[in-house]
Design a protein around this motif. Sequence first.
Motif, PDB file in Angstrom:
ATOM      1  N   LEU A 196       0.899  -1.204  -0.006  1.00 30.83           N
ATOM      2  CA  LEU A 196      -0.041   0.112  -0.052  1.00 30.83           C
ATOM      3  C   LEU A 196       0.626   1.227   0.179  1.00 30.83           C
ATOM      4  N   ALA A 197       1.885   1.170   0.793  1.00 29.59           N
ATOM      5  CA  ALA A 197       2.867   2.366   0.765  1.00 29.59           C
ATOM      6  C   ALA A 197       3.484   2.447  -0.631  1.00 29.59           C
ATOM      7  N   GLY A 198       3.927   1.458  -1.112  1.00 25.64           N
ATOM      8  CA  GLY A 198       4.491   1.541  -2.529  1.00 25.64           C
ATOM      9  C   GLY A 198       3.379   1.973  -3.643  1.00 25.64           C
ATOM     10  N   ILE A 199       2.098   1.693  -3.618  1.00 24.28           N
ATOM     11  CA  ILE A 199       1.248   1.862  -4.572  1.00 24.28           C
ATOM     12  C   ILE A 199       0.749   3.408  -4.292  1.00 24.28           C
ATOM     13  N   ARG A 200       0.898   4.027  -3.086  1.00 20.02           N
ATOM     14  CA  ARG A 200       0.453   5.290  -2.939  1.00 20.02           C
ATOM     15  C   ARG A 200       1.581   6.259  -3.169  1.00 20.02           C
ATOM     16  N   SER A 201       2.874   5.415  -3.420  1.00 24.05           N
ATOM     17  CA  SER A 201       3.891   6.493  -3.730  1.00 24.05           C
ATOM     18  C   SER A 201       4.179   6.785  -5.176  1.00 24.05           C
ATOM     19  N   VAL A 202       3.269   6.256  -5.996  1.00 20.77           N
ATOM     20  CA  VAL A 202       3.402   6.313  -7.536  1.00 20.77           C
ATOM     21  C   VAL A 202       2.992   7.636  -8.040  1.00 20.77           C
ATOM     22  N   GLU A 203       3.533   8.148  -8.794  1.00 18.39           N
ATOM     23  CA  GLU A 203       3.130   9.957  -9.130  1.00 18.39           C
ATOM     24  C   GLU A 203       1.925   9.629  -9.746  1.00 18.39           C
ATOM     25  N   ALA A 204       1.211  10.566  -9.355  1.00 22.32           N
ATOM     26  CA  ALA A 204      -0.227  10.972  -9.745  1.00 22.32           C
ATOM     27  C   ALA A 204      -0.233  11.176 -11.161  1.00 22.32           C
ATOM     28  N   ASP A 205       0.565  11.793 -11.891  1.00 20.77           N
ATOM     29  CA  ASP A 205       0.629  11.942 -13.171  1.00 20.77           C
ATOM     30  C   ASP A 205       0.587  10.967 -14.231  1.00 20.77           C
ATOM     31  N   TYR A 207      -1.035   8.091 -13.136  1.00 21.45           N
ATOM     32  CA  TYR A 207      -2.557   7.629 -13.286  1.00 21.45           C
ATOM     33  C   TYR A 207      -3.453   8.541 -14.157  1.00 21.45           C
ATOM     34  N   LYS A 208      -3.341   9.723 -14.057  1.00 18.46           N
ATOM     35  CA  LYS A 208      -3.802  10.689 -15.055  1.00 18.46           C
ATOM     36  C   LYS A 208      -3.648  10.344 -16.451  1.00 18.46           C
ATOM     37  N   ALA A 209      -2.212  10.442 -16.823  1.00 14.11           N
ATOM     38  CA  ALA A 209      -2.210   9.907 -18.239  1.00 14.11           C
ATOM     39  C   ALA A 209      -2.606   8.563 -18.637  1.00 14.11           C
ATOM     40  N   ALA A 210      -2.970   7.595 -17.920  1.00 10.09           N
ATOM     41  CA  ALA A 210      -3.375   6.328 -18.214  1.00 10.09           C
ATOM     42  C   ALA A 210      -4.984   6.394 -18.150  1.00 10.09           C
ATOM     43  N   GLN A 211      -5.505   7.280 -17.437  1.00 11.50           N
ATOM     44  CA  GLN A 211      -6.772   7.570 -17.511  1.00 11.50           C
ATOM     45  C   GLN A 211      -7.355   8.039 -18.824  1.00 11.50           C
ATOM     46  N   ILE A 212      -6.561   9.323 -19.113  1.00 14.43           N
ATOM     47  CA  ILE A 212      -6.689   9.903 -20.350  1.00 14.43           C
ATOM     48  C   ILE A 212      -6.704   9.085 -21.459  1.00 14.43           C
ATOM     49  N   ASP A 213      -5.772   8.042 -21.574  1.00 10.14           N
ATOM     50  CA  ASP A 213      -5.671   6.980 -22.581  1.00 10.14           C
ATOM     51  C   ASP A 213      -6.810   6.013 -22.587  1.00 10.14           C
ATOM     52  N   GLY A 214      -7.770   6.103 -21.621  1.00 10.95           N
ATOM     53  CA  GLY A 214      -8.761   5.294 -21.418  1.00 10.95           C
ATOM     54  C   GLY A 214      -8.759   3.974 -20.827  1.00 10.95           C
ATOM     55  N   ARG A 219      -6.352  -2.519 -15.438  1.00 13.73           N
ATOM     56  CA  ARG A 219      -5.389  -2.337 -16.302  1.00 13.73           C
ATOM     57  C   ARG A 219      -4.408  -1.170 -15.879  1.00 13.73           C
ATOM     58  N   ILE A 220      -4.765  -0.163 -15.111  1.00  8.22           N
ATOM     59  CA  ILE A 220      -3.790   0.906 -14.628  1.00  8.22           C
ATOM     60  C   ILE A 220      -2.920   0.154 -13.633  1.00  8.22           C
ATOM     61  N   TYR A 221      -3.410  -0.788 -12.674  1.00  5.25           N
ATOM     62  CA  TYR A 221      -2.609  -1.507 -11.938  1.00  5.25           C
ATOM     63  C   TYR A 221      -1.766  -2.315 -12.453  1.00  5.25           C
ATOM     64  N   ARG A 222      -2.252  -3.157 -13.702  1.00 10.62           N
ATOM     65  CA  ARG A 222      -1.407  -4.206 -14.063  1.00 10.62           C
ATOM     66  C   ARG A 222      -0.276  -3.296 -15.043  1.00 10.62           C
ATOM     67  N   ARG A 223      -0.583  -2.303 -15.588  1.00  6.05           N
ATOM     68  CA  ARG A 223       0.242  -1.698 -16.788  1.00  6.05           C
ATOM     69  C   ARG A 223       1.095  -0.792 -16.141  1.00  6.05           C
ATOM     70  N   VAL A 224       0.703   0.150 -15.114  1.00  6.00           N
ATOM     71  CA  VAL A 224       1.306   1.161 -14.475  1.00  6.00           C
ATOM     72  C   VAL A 224       1.791   0.941 -13.032  1.00  6.00           C
ATOM     73  N   VAL A 225       1.060   0.642 -12.273  1.00  2.16           N
ATOM     74  CA  VAL A 225       1.375   0.750 -10.821  1.00  2.16           C
ATOM     75  C   VAL A 225       2.024  -0.281 -10.433  1.00  2.16           C
ATOM     76  N   LEU A 226       1.996  -1.568 -10.825  1.00  2.00           N
ATOM     77  CA  LEU A 226       2.698  -2.847 -10.514  1.00  2.00           C
ATOM     78  C   LEU A 226       4.125  -2.795 -11.016  1.00  2.00           C
TER      79      LEU A 226
END
Length: 317
Positions: A196-205, A207-214, A219-226
């Motif tokens: 949880l500490a690691g996940i919440r240390s990921v930069e918010a940008d 997340y936003k870039a992945a959400q903009i890409d739809g 998928r965000i967790y699998r491709r960006v966060v993990l």
Amino acid sequence: MNVEAKLVGVAPLPARRLPSARRAWVERWLPHLVLWPPLLISVLHVISFTLYTTWISFTDSTLIPSYELIGMRNYWSVLNSRNWGIAYNNLLIYGTCFVTLTTALGLLLAILIDQRIRAETLFRTIFLYPMAVSFVVTGTVWAWLLNPGVGIQKLVRDMGFPEFRFDWLVDRDMAIYTIVIAGAWQASGFAMALFLAGIRSVEADLYKAAQIDGAGVWRIYRRVVLPSIGPIFIAVLVVLLQFTIKTFDLVRALTGGGPGIATQLPTLVVYDLMFQRGLLGRGAAAAVLMLLSLLAVLVPYFGYVRWRKHREGRRNG
């Protein structure tokens, strides 16, 4: 005195203070005086007893230490013993299942809590609470729950399912997995906290870039966060492997190494040799072999940490 001074018209005496140089010395060295002596004593304690145990492992010591060297005889005796072979085989089974299950549960709990659920603090506390319980208590409680005569099996049968069977605790082939269940229950909250500490240390940008890409949540967790918390995975793996190698009181309280020696682990072999059979030299040899197993986990990890810092330093430089 100050009141009297005011009454007679005399200026009060200033409060006594340490000279500035002495105060600066105290402020500078007091933390070192508080931290370093206990730390050095602890390090010397560990190093001295490790060296002493290693020395004893090369002697023919029994109940009373003997300082006559006999070479590698104790090590060959331990490595060729049936108990040690079974113990290390159990360690591989237990370690693989425990680390896999604990990592999976910890990651799943961290992802669920990261959804900003209500009563998040309460759930974090509940999941972390088992880490505050000693392994002896955990083993005792799970021994009651898994006991076929008084635990889960009896409860389900009393509910009207007389054919239900859950007797792993007394089954030679399945007893080792009861230790996995109890260990994962206790350590999964710890893994969750790190993830949880690691996940919440990921930069918010990101997340936003992945959400903009739809991209969706999973998928965000699998491709960006993990992929971004790879070092956390390694840290969790190393800590859980340490737990695995040093596991003693959980097994002692839950199965006692039984049925027979079906759940024997290397720590129980060391205990048996030293304190039940009185073979101090052979038990010390088994303890040194365990230390080597632990170093096989820690040394590569510290090498990885050093390499990663060096790479980041070069990148920033």
